[in-house]
Design an enzyme around this catalytic site. Structure first.
Site, short mmCIF file in Angstrom:
data_model
loop_
_atom_site.label_atom_id
_atom_site.label_comp_id
_atom_site.label_asym_id
_atom_site.label_seq_id
_atom_site.Cartn_x
_atom_site.Cartn_y
_atom_site.Cartn_z
N CYS A 2 0.25 5.13 -2.28
CA CYS A 2 -0.60 4.74 -3.41
C CYS A 2 -0.55 5.74 -4.57
O CYS A 2 0.47 5.82 -5.25
CB CYS A 2 -2.02 4.51 -2.89
SG CYS A 2 -2.98 3.43 -3.98
N LYS A 6 -0.45 11.81 2.88
CA LYS A 6 -0.54 11.60 1.41
C LYS A 6 -0.66 12.92 0.66
O LYS A 6 -1.54 13.74 0.96
CB LYS A 6 -1.75 10.70 1.13
CG LYS A 6 -1.87 10.23 -0.32
CD LYS A 6 -3.03 9.24 -0.45
CE LYS A 6 -3.13 8.63 -1.83
NZ LYS A 6 -4.21 7.61 -1.92
N GLU A 43 -2.07 0.93 2.73
CA GLU A 43 -2.76 2.20 3.05
C GLU A 43 -4.00 1.91 3.92
O GLU A 43 -4.68 0.90 3.70
CB GLU A 43 -3.19 2.81 1.70
CG GLU A 43 -3.91 4.13 1.73
CD GLU A 43 -4.27 4.60 0.30
OE1 GLU A 43 -4.14 3.81 -0.67
OE2 GLU A 43 -4.67 5.77 0.16
N VAL A 85 -6.51 0.26 -7.22
CA VAL A 85 -7.75 -0.23 -7.81
C VAL A 85 -7.62 -0.51 -9.31
O VAL A 85 -8.61 -0.77 -9.98
CB VAL A 85 -8.91 0.77 -7.56
CG1 VAL A 85 -9.22 0.86 -6.07
CG2 VAL A 85 -8.58 2.16 -8.11
C1 ACM Z 1 -5.34 5.13 -4.20
O1 ACM Z 1 -4.61 6.13 -4.13
N1 ACM Z 1 -5.76 4.52 -3.10
C2 ACM Z 1 -5.75 4.58 -5.50
#
Ligand code: ACM
Length: 264
Positions: free
Chosen positions: A143, A108, A38, A170
């Site tokens: 992510c 996203k 990402e 994370v």
């Molecule tokens: C994330 O979506 N970068 C934790």
């Protein structure tokens, strides 16, 4: 078919430096599909929409040019996270590129933490793109989309053989769930994560990225896994066609057995 993922640690805001290092990594890859993390050319921890807009690009910008040149040189499909600008809006997006094909962009769907202050909600929905020269279908999520089983399920139902999931994770809890997304949809799941940390903002807030990128097989097993800290390239041989028979015994098929009328 050869699939590579690149664990890569960008330097925040240093696009040219990131291009240079991403290019150096790509020179060591021989694969049909290459997936990067990402926001891999800009870094992650933007503090405002003004800041993310400053680094974001339209699809005719240098980031798309950079990855298109890579896709052409390797005759490969490339999936990579980047900050995308469209008018006043800024999206946390992934580009899906192959030689001589139009650029596709996934925005996203589920924004994580302060991304809410820096990006607009993605509006493309989930879609599947055929490989430009192999019988393989690639779906993309980014992510935090992993926390929503609907993301991978939608891609599975739309015919994905491989889910590419550019990430900046994370935590480590995703190691429990991502293999389940692979198993329950019988798809490969490729998770290039990043490592390192970023300390940003007036209060020097620190985010630490957890590395340990993984390629999961369609039975949920780990085919390859990176360490926690270093940049790393993982490459595996996969068989996309093997994902299409969703039965696992003579009487059960995970998609045909669904009861959507009872899920409402
Ligand atoms: C994330 O979506 N970068 C934790």
């Amino acid at each position: 078919m050869k699939l590579s993922i690149v664990q890569y640690t960008p330097t925040f805001g240093e696009k040219q430096e990131n291009f240079r290092r991403l290019h150096a990594h790509s020179e060591r890859i021989d694969a049909d599909l290459i997936v990067f993390p990402e926001l891999c050319t800009t870094g992650y921890f933007f503090q405002s929409k003004e800041e993310s807009r400053f680094y974001a690009e339209t699809p005719d910008g240098e980031t798309v040019d950079f990855f298109r040149a890579m896709a052409t040189k390797h005759n490969a499909m490339v999936v990579a996270g980047f900050a995308e600008k469209d008018g006043d809006n800024v999206y946390n997006s992934a580009l899906i590129l192959a030689p001589n094909t139009p650029t596709r962009i996934y925005r996203k769907t589920h924004l994580f933490y302060k991304e809410r202050h820096c990006f607009d909600d993605g509006d493309t929905g989930f879609f599947v793109v055929p490989h430009h020269r192999l019988d393989a279908r690639i779906g993309t999520m980014i992510c935090y989309d992993w926390r929503f089983p609907e993301s991978a399920r939608t891609l599975g139902l739309k015919g994905a053989d491989i889910i590419a999931c550019p990430s900046n994770l994370v935590t480590n809890v995703w190691h429990i769930a991502m293999p389940a997304r692979a198993l329950e949809n019988k798809v490969y799941v490729a998770v290039p994560n990043r490592a390192g940390e970023e300390i940003r903002g007036a209060e020097d807030e620190r985010v630490k990225f957890t590395g340990r990128s993984v390629i999961y097989s369609y039975n949920g097993s780990e085919l390859a896994k990176a360490g926690e800290e270093a940049d790393e390239i993982l490459t595996v041989e996969i068989d996309p066609i093997a994902t299409r028979d969703k039965s696992f015994n003579a009487l059960n098929d995970i998609f045909r057995d669904r009861r959507p009328e009872l899920y409402k």
